[in-house]
Design a protein around this motif. Structure first.
Motif, PDB file in Angstrom:
ATOM      1  N   LEU A   1       0.809  -1.215   0.000  1.00  6.64           N
ATOM      2  CA  LEU A   1       0.000   0.000   0.000  1.00  6.64           C
ATOM      3  C   LEU A   1       0.843   1.268   0.000  1.00  6.64           C
ATOM      4  O   LEU A   1       0.347   2.337  -0.344  1.00  6.64           O
ATOM      5  CB  LEU A   1      -0.934  -0.005   1.216  1.00  6.64           C
ATOM      6  CG  LEU A   1      -1.989  -1.116   1.244  1.00  6.64           C
ATOM      7  CD1 LEU A   1      -2.851  -0.998   2.495  1.00  6.64           C
ATOM      8  CD2 LEU A   1      -2.863  -1.078  -0.005  1.00  6.64           C
ATOM      9  N   ILE A   2       2.127   1.159   0.373  1.00  4.48           N
ATOM     10  CA  ILE A   2       2.968   2.357   0.416  1.00  4.48           C
ATOM     11  C   ILE A   2       3.236   2.890  -0.993  1.00  4.48           C
ATOM     12  O   ILE A   2       3.657   4.037  -1.147  1.00  4.48           O
ATOM     13  CB  ILE A   2       4.297   2.076   1.141  1.00  4.48           C
ATOM     14  CG1 ILE A   2       5.056   0.951   0.448  1.00  4.48           C
ATOM     15  CG2 ILE A   2       4.057   1.737   2.598  1.00  4.48           C
ATOM     16  CD1 ILE A   2       6.397   0.628   1.092  1.00  4.48           C
ATOM     17  N   ASN A   3       3.001   2.056  -2.032  1.00  4.12           N
ATOM     18  CA  ASN A   3       3.187   2.542  -3.403  1.00  4.12           C
ATOM     19  C   ASN A   3       2.117   3.545  -3.812  1.00  4.12           C
ATOM     20  O   ASN A   3       2.365   4.420  -4.649  1.00  4.12           O
ATOM     21  CB  ASN A   3       3.148   1.371  -4.388  1.00  4.12           C
ATOM     22  CG  ASN A   3       4.319   0.428  -4.208  1.00  4.12           C
ATOM     23  OD1 ASN A   3       5.393   0.849  -3.807  1.00  4.12           O
ATOM     24  ND2 ASN A   3       4.100  -0.837  -4.493  1.00  4.12           N
ATOM     25  N   ILE A   4       0.927   3.414  -3.244  1.00  2.94           N
ATOM     26  CA  ILE A   4      -0.209   4.201  -3.717  1.00  2.94           C
ATOM     27  C   ILE A   4      -0.040   5.688  -3.428  1.00  2.94           C
ATOM     28  O   ILE A   4      -0.265   6.517  -4.325  1.00  2.94           O
ATOM     29  CB  ILE A   4      -1.519   3.641  -3.133  1.00  2.94           C
ATOM     30  CG1 ILE A   4      -1.717   2.198  -3.648  1.00  2.94           C
ATOM     31  CG2 ILE A   4      -2.712   4.512  -3.518  1.00  2.94           C
ATOM     32  CD1 ILE A   4      -2.940   1.509  -3.107  1.00  2.94           C
ATOM     33  N   PRO A   5       0.360   6.122  -2.222  1.00  7.71           N
ATOM     34  CA  PRO A   5       0.578   7.570  -2.013  1.00  7.71           C
ATOM     35  C   PRO A   5       1.646   8.147  -2.942  1.00  7.71           C
ATOM     36  O   PRO A   5       1.486   9.261  -3.452  1.00  7.71           O
ATOM     37  CB  PRO A   5       1.016   7.650  -0.546  1.00  7.71           C
ATOM     38  CG  PRO A   5       0.455   6.429   0.089  1.00  7.71           C
ATOM     39  CD  PRO A   5       0.511   5.365  -0.968  1.00  7.71           C
ATOM     40  N   LEU A   6       2.732   7.394  -3.168  1.00 11.18           N
ATOM     41  CA  LEU A   6       3.763   7.885  -4.083  1.00 11.18           C
ATOM     42  C   LEU A   6       3.213   8.053  -5.494  1.00 11.18           C
ATOM     43  O   LEU A   6       3.534   9.024  -6.185  1.00 11.18           O
ATOM     44  CB  LEU A   6       4.942   6.915  -4.099  1.00 11.18           C
ATOM     45  CG  LEU A   6       5.935   7.013  -2.934  1.00 11.18           C
ATOM     46  CD1 LEU A   6       6.964   5.906  -3.029  1.00 11.18           C
ATOM     47  CD2 LEU A   6       6.621   8.369  -2.938  1.00 11.18           C
ATOM     48  N   MET A   7       2.370   7.124  -5.903  1.00 12.30           N
ATOM     49  CA  MET A   7       1.774   7.229  -7.236  1.00 12.30           C
ATOM     50  C   MET A   7       0.844   8.426  -7.334  1.00 12.30           C
ATOM     51  O   MET A   7       0.848   9.158  -8.329  1.00 12.30           O
ATOM     52  CB  MET A   7       1.007   5.944  -7.560  1.00 12.30           C
ATOM     53  CG  MET A   7       0.342   5.893  -8.923  1.00 12.30           C
ATOM     54  SD  MET A   7      -1.337   6.597  -8.930  1.00 12.30           S
ATOM     55  CE  MET A   7      -2.190   5.457  -7.860  1.00 12.30           C
ATOM     56  N   LEU A   8       0.066   8.655  -6.288  1.00 14.93           N
ATOM     57  CA  LEU A   8      -0.875   9.781  -6.304  1.00 14.93           C
ATOM     58  C   LEU A   8      -0.151  11.124  -6.364  1.00 14.93           C
ATOM     59  O   LEU A   8      -0.664  12.093  -6.935  1.00 14.93           O
ATOM     60  CB  LEU A   8      -1.773   9.723  -5.057  1.00 14.93           C
ATOM     61  CG  LEU A   8      -2.771   8.556  -5.009  1.00 14.93           C
ATOM     62  CD1 LEU A   8      -3.523   8.548  -3.688  1.00 14.93           C
ATOM     63  CD2 LEU A   8      -3.748   8.634  -6.178  1.00 14.93           C
ATOM     64  N   VAL A   9       1.031  11.195  -5.778  1.00 15.92           N
ATOM     65  CA  VAL A   9       1.831  12.431  -5.852  1.00 15.92           C
ATOM     66  C   VAL A   9       2.549  12.531  -7.197  1.00 15.92           C
ATOM     67  O   VAL A   9       2.614  13.600  -7.808  1.00 15.92           O
ATOM     68  CB  VAL A   9       2.837  12.481  -4.687  1.00 15.92           C
ATOM     69  CG1 VAL A   9       3.788  13.653  -4.859  1.00 15.92           C
ATOM     70  CG2 VAL A   9       2.104  12.576  -3.361  1.00 15.92           C
ATOM     71  N   SER A  10       3.082  11.396  -7.670  1.00 13.80           N
ATOM     72  CA  SER A  10       3.895  11.416  -8.883  1.00 13.80           C
ATOM     73  C   SER A  10       3.090  11.740 -10.132  1.00 13.80           C
ATOM     74  O   SER A  10       3.608  12.385 -11.057  1.00 13.80           O
ATOM     75  CB  SER A  10       4.592  10.058  -9.063  1.00 13.80           C
ATOM     76  OG  SER A  10       5.447   9.783  -7.975  1.00 13.80           O
ATOM     77  N   LEU A  11       1.840  11.298 -10.207  1.00 12.50           N
ATOM     78  CA  LEU A  11       1.040  11.521 -11.410  1.00 12.50           C
ATOM     79  C   LEU A  11       0.866  13.007 -11.734  1.00 12.50           C
ATOM     80  O   LEU A  11       1.246  13.449 -12.824  1.00 12.50           O
ATOM     81  CB  LEU A  11      -0.320  10.836 -11.275  1.00 12.50           C
ATOM     82  CG  LEU A  11      -0.408   9.392 -11.791  1.00 12.50           C
ATOM     83  CD1 LEU A  11      -1.742   8.768 -11.411  1.00 12.50           C
ATOM     84  CD2 LEU A  11      -0.230   9.368 -13.303  1.00 12.50           C
ATOM     85  N   PRO A  12       0.322  13.829 -10.825  1.00 11.64           N
ATOM     86  CA  PRO A  12       0.161  15.244 -11.191  1.00 11.64           C
ATOM     87  C   PRO A  12       1.481  15.998 -11.298  1.00 11.64           C
ATOM     88  O   PRO A  12       1.643  16.854 -12.176  1.00 11.64           O
ATOM     89  CB  PRO A  12      -0.708  15.800 -10.052  1.00 11.64           C
ATOM     90  CG  PRO A  12      -0.476  14.881  -8.905  1.00 11.64           C
ATOM     91  CD  PRO A  12      -0.237  13.538  -9.498  1.00 11.64           C
ATOM     92  N   VAL A  13       2.436  15.697 -10.414  1.00  9.79           N
ATOM     93  CA  VAL A  13       3.720  16.403 -10.461  1.00  9.79           C
ATOM     94  C   VAL A  13       4.463  16.075 -11.755  1.00  9.79           C
ATOM     95  O   VAL A  13       5.020  16.957 -12.419  1.00  9.79           O
ATOM     96  CB  VAL A  13       4.575  16.048  -9.230  1.00  9.79           C
ATOM     97  CG1 VAL A  13       5.981  16.627  -9.361  1.00  9.79           C
ATOM     98  CG2 VAL A  13       3.913  16.555  -7.958  1.00  9.79           C
ATOM     99  N   GLY A  14       4.479  14.795 -12.130  1.00  8.69           N
ATOM    100  CA  GLY A  14       5.144  14.406 -13.367  1.00  8.69           C
ATOM    101  C   GLY A  14       4.501  15.022 -14.586  1.00  8.69           C
ATOM    102  O   GLY A  14       5.180  15.436 -15.535  1.00  8.69           O
ATOM    103  N   ARG A  15       3.178  15.120 -14.585  1.00  6.81           N
ATOM    104  CA  ARG A  15       2.473  15.709 -15.724  1.00  6.81           C
ATOM    105  C   ARG A  15       2.816  17.190 -15.885  1.00  6.81           C
ATOM    106  O   ARG A  15       2.886  17.716 -16.994  1.00  6.81           O
ATOM    107  CB  ARG A  15       0.970  15.535 -15.541  1.00  6.81           C
ATOM    108  CG  ARG A  15       0.143  15.909 -16.759  1.00  6.81           C
ATOM    109  CD  ARG A  15      -1.314  15.534 -16.560  1.00  6.81           C
ATOM    110  NE  ARG A  15      -2.074  15.795 -17.774  1.00  6.81           N
ATOM    111  CZ  ARG A  15      -2.626  16.958 -18.094  1.00  6.81           C
ATOM    112  NH1 ARG A  15      -2.482  17.986 -17.265  1.00  6.81           N
ATOM    113  NH2 ARG A  15      -3.303  17.115 -19.212  1.00  6.81           N
TER     114      ARG A  15
END
Length: 533
Positions: free
Chosen positions: A183-197
């Protein structure tokens, strides 16, 4: 006409912005790497809990651990070339999304089969993420000196992920169930998606020639067959079910190579391997991971099942290894300039081999000082080797082939990791299983179950009870320590072979020559052009 001029101006501004913000881009790429590195290590401390809850067989347990790197290695070239066509940032963001979904499925898995499928999907997501990070890094850091520093930071973040993974996994296992480690992957993904875009620059290749999906699938199938054959061969299974996968895998890989040589626009430009520095760097990456990645898994089981440490205590014991790797990554650029690729990589292999041999002194009793010394040398030596090999490989590849070179580098890393876990796990099983097959007072069926793993041997011993249970537990523990020593010696031999291979690398780091060859202006020329502009 004005529209064309406006479009060109926009492109120039985007290119200038990407150059000015290249260190911000590096931060985003490092977060991407952290996402993948966490998942590669967080499961290690959870293996005993997964074994107890899902009760996988020996082969299923190996696939739970190594299906992720194997699927990732198989598909890196596929998604690396797809990113060249549709945009590397786009593939990267899609990888984030798939990584998050697969993490949720893995966390809620109630059977070994579901967990294997979820780990395979994580491998697909990782294959979408990894090539993009290195190819974008190669694009935004054309100067070799700056690129060496960026790769050092990039690799140090990988070590941070390796350090945080076991610690977070141990903490979560202390308070929650084993599925929480995903589950620790999910917060990182939620942050990475908008920042990366928002922050990552989009980049594509020249787009020439058709996209060879058949070639990528051929390579993936070949790698799967080869690893399956290696697993059975290491377990002592010399039958048709071992020979057929090995033969099919070798044939498919040869067909893939032949196909790439005959195509006008191959997925992998095999001419890069004609360059000694490039091919040697790739070989060093494979050997380093082949020799060492399985040891981390075995070490986690040793710390928990032999020494009786908790998952959190296990993560803390492994922390010096990754802290030393972080230090080597941050110091890598300076060491590369001073020693050159040849001495740096060869020295890293030798230092790691010494650390592995030192760890053979580990036995049934806890020795914190010995493990601290061994893990520090192991982490520093391994990261020194990988840094020098990665930097030489990326610098040797032409800029227009950066995506292909990044895919090859990550394929070699993940392939070495997947085969390393399979190979060293097989060596471990081959050394461990015979010793528990004939314990006095233990039925043959119970001995067969105990031969699958040390955790299962403890369960069988608990069910038997009495003198037979005590004898089985003690014998299995001793056999596991013996298997660990054999595995360490095999790893040391592979590392010495890597040190010899590294002697083919260039003696010095040639910054100016690399820049001129790639058509990149020197820093002084860039400054003069800016002043004149």
């Amino acid at each position: 006409m004005s529209g064309t001029t406006t479009a060109a101006a926009v492109l120039r501004r985007r290119a200038a912005g990407a150059g000015a913000n290249r260190w911000v881009v590096l931060v985003v790429l490092c977060v991407s790497l952290l996402l993948v590195a966490l998942d590669a290590t967080v499961l290690h401390v959870a293996v005993p809990a997964v074994t107890e809850d899902l009760r996988p067989g020996a082969i299923e347990l190996l696939w739970i651990v190594d299906v992720y790197p194997l699927v990732c290695a198989s598909l890196l070239i596929l998604f690396g070339t797809l990113g060249d066509r549709v945009g590397r940032r786009r593939i990267l963001l899609l990888g984030y999304g798939l990584f998050g979904v697969a993490s949720a499925v893995a966390a809620l898995a109630d059977t070994a089969q579901v967990l294997i499928v979820a780990r395979a999907l994580l491998g697909v997501g990782g294959a979408m993420i990894m090539p993009a990070t290195l190819s974008i890094l190669r694009q935004v850091f054309p100067d070799r000196r700056e690129r060496a520093l960026a790769i050092g930071i990039w690799s140090a973040v990988a070590a941070v992920g390796a350090a945080i993974g076991p610690l977070l996994g141990g903490f979560l296992l202390e308070h929650f169930w084993w599925g929480s480690v995903f589950l620790i992957n999910i917060p990182l993904m939620l942050v990475s998606l908008p920042v990366g875009r928002l922050l990552l620059p989009e980049s594509k290749g020249d787009g020439r020639g058709p996209w060879d999906v058949v070639g990528a699938l051929t390579a993936a199938a070949g790698l799967f067959c080869l690893v399956l054959g290696v697993k059975r061969l290491g377990s002592g299974e010399l039958d048709v079910f071992t020979a057929v996968p090995l033969a099919v895998g070798a044939t498919l890989i040869l067909l893939f190579v032949r196909r790439q040589r005959r195509r006008a626009h191959p997925l992998v430009d095999l001419r890069m391997f004609a360059r000694p520095a490039f091919s040697t760097s790739v070989g060093c990456i494979v050997l380093a991971m082949l020799a060492l990645v399985g040891l981390e898994l075995i070490a986690a089981q040793y710390l928990q099942l032999v020494l009786g440490l908790s998952p959190l205590e296990t993560g803390l014991r492994l922390l010096p290894l990754t802290v030393a790797a972080m230090a080597a990554g941050l110091a890598g650029a300076r060491m590369l300039r001073r020693f050159g690729p040849r001495r740096m990589v060869s020295l890293g292999f030798c230092l790691t081999a010494v650390a592995v041999l030192l760890l053979t002194a580990m036995g049934g009793e806890d020795n914190p000082g010995l493990m601290l010394s061994g893990f520090v040398l192991l982490g520093f030596g391994l990261e020194t080797t990988l840094f020098g090999a990665y930097e030489s490989m990326l610098s040797e590849a032409p800029p227009e082939q950066a995506g292909g070179a990044a895919a090859i580098g990550e394929t070699s890393y993940q392939l070495g990791a997947g085969i390393g876990i399979a190979l060293l796990g097989s060596v471990m099983n081959a050394a461990y299983t015979p010793g528990v097959s004939s314990v006095p007072g233990v039925p043959a069926s119970a001995s067969a179950d105990a031969g699958h793993s040390l955790g299962e041997a403890y369960e069988v011993a608990g069910r038997l009870g009495g003198p037979a249970g005590v004898a089985l537990r003690r014998t299995a523990r001793d056999c596991f320590v013996h298997g660990l020593h054999v595995t360490l010696l095999v790893s040391a031999g592979l590392l010495v072979l890597g040190a010899v291979m590294a002697l083919r690398l260039p003696r010095v780091m040639q910054c100016e020559a690399a820049s001129v060859e790639a058509g990149i202006p020197a820093p002084r020329e860039v400054a003069e052009s800016r002043v004149s502009a």
